[in-house]
Design an enzyme around this catalytic site. Sequence first.
Site, mmCIF file in Angstrom:
data_model
loop_
_atom_site.group_PDB
_atom_site.id
_atom_site.type_symbol
_atom_site.label_atom_id
_atom_site.label_comp_id
_atom_site.label_asym_id
_atom_site.label_seq_id
_atom_site.Cartn_x
_atom_site.Cartn_y
_atom_site.Cartn_z
ATOM 1 N N ASP A 263 0.829 -1.196 0.000
ATOM 2 C CA ASP A 263 0.000 0.000 0.000
ATOM 3 C C ASP A 263 0.869 1.255 0.000
ATOM 4 O OD1 ASP A 263 -2.302 1.524 0.084
ATOM 5 O OD2 ASP A 263 -2.506 1.419 2.260
ATOM 6 N N HIS B 266 3.189 3.390 -8.992
ATOM 7 C CA HIS B 266 3.022 1.962 -9.280
ATOM 8 C C HIS B 266 4.280 1.377 -9.919
ATOM 9 C CE1 HIS B 266 -1.065 2.191 -8.026
ATOM 10 N NE2 HIS B 266 -1.481 2.901 -9.056
ATOM 11 N N LEU C 131 11.528 -20.597 -3.513
ATOM 12 C CA LEU C 131 10.566 -19.651 -2.954
ATOM 13 C C LEU C 131 9.289 -19.769 -3.753
ATOM 14 C CD1 LEU C 131 9.713 -17.129 -1.230
ATOM 15 C CD2 LEU C 131 10.633 -15.721 -3.095
ATOM 16 N N ARG D 252 -5.644 -2.141 8.374
ATOM 17 C CA ARG D 252 -6.788 -2.970 8.005
ATOM 18 C C ARG D 252 -6.335 -4.001 6.979
ATOM 19 N NH1 ARG D 252 -7.661 2.209 6.118
ATOM 20 N NH2 ARG D 252 -7.500 2.471 3.855
#
Length: 248
Positions: free
Chosen positions: A18, A35, A129, A192
Amino acid sequence: MSDAAPGTMPRHVAIIMDGNGRWAAKRHLPRVAGHRQGVETVRVIVRAAGELGIEYLTLYGFSSENWKRPAEEVSDLMGLLRLFIRRDLAELHQNGVQVRVIGERDHLEPDIVALIDEAETLTRDNHRLKLMIAFNYGGQSEITSAMRRIAREVRAGSIDPENITPETVSAHLDTAGVPDPDLIIRTSGEMRLSNFLLWQSAYSELVFAEALWPDFTPDELRAAIGEYRRRSRRFGATSSDDVPRGEG
């Protein structure tokens, strides 16, 4: 679930990436610049996770709610996914990274679906991974789809409703076969889950990092893991000693 003992490294780390837009706004840049820088951070953190010995890394790349964003921004995000797979797939494969994309694919362009299929097929047998990218993903939608699949099996007679357990539900989720996240990190200071891994996060430890995602570094990742390792995971028991080692 993983071993509950303090000091244990998390097997599965999930990250809510975020802050790209705010990172760009602070620099008076268009959102797409945030972005793009966020994709660079993905590359750095994937490498760091492999070096730290993390087995599973899940990144929340695009939520099912993100379609509400301006069309230009959505188009830019789709382009970045294309670029990431085309540019990084060979390196990921060479480094033993297994790629898996979870989320609905119905609204994605055919070429993006083809790229996802190519990435998953090429890296299927890699084990250093396991990288999961949640793209066009929403936790509530995932659980709803799992309920539909279970209902169809009940109707077909292959599942007795009395035998449905939490393990049954887990086996019908997008993350089937993957251990629940031990640690969920959210960047940018927001506190959140935003519809991310709602079922799987029942006993996850949560760490909220102040850094915006483009500023998130391997040191930030190590700090979050350090915080995780200082905690005692009780899974509802009165102390960590009450939880059998290796439960789940």
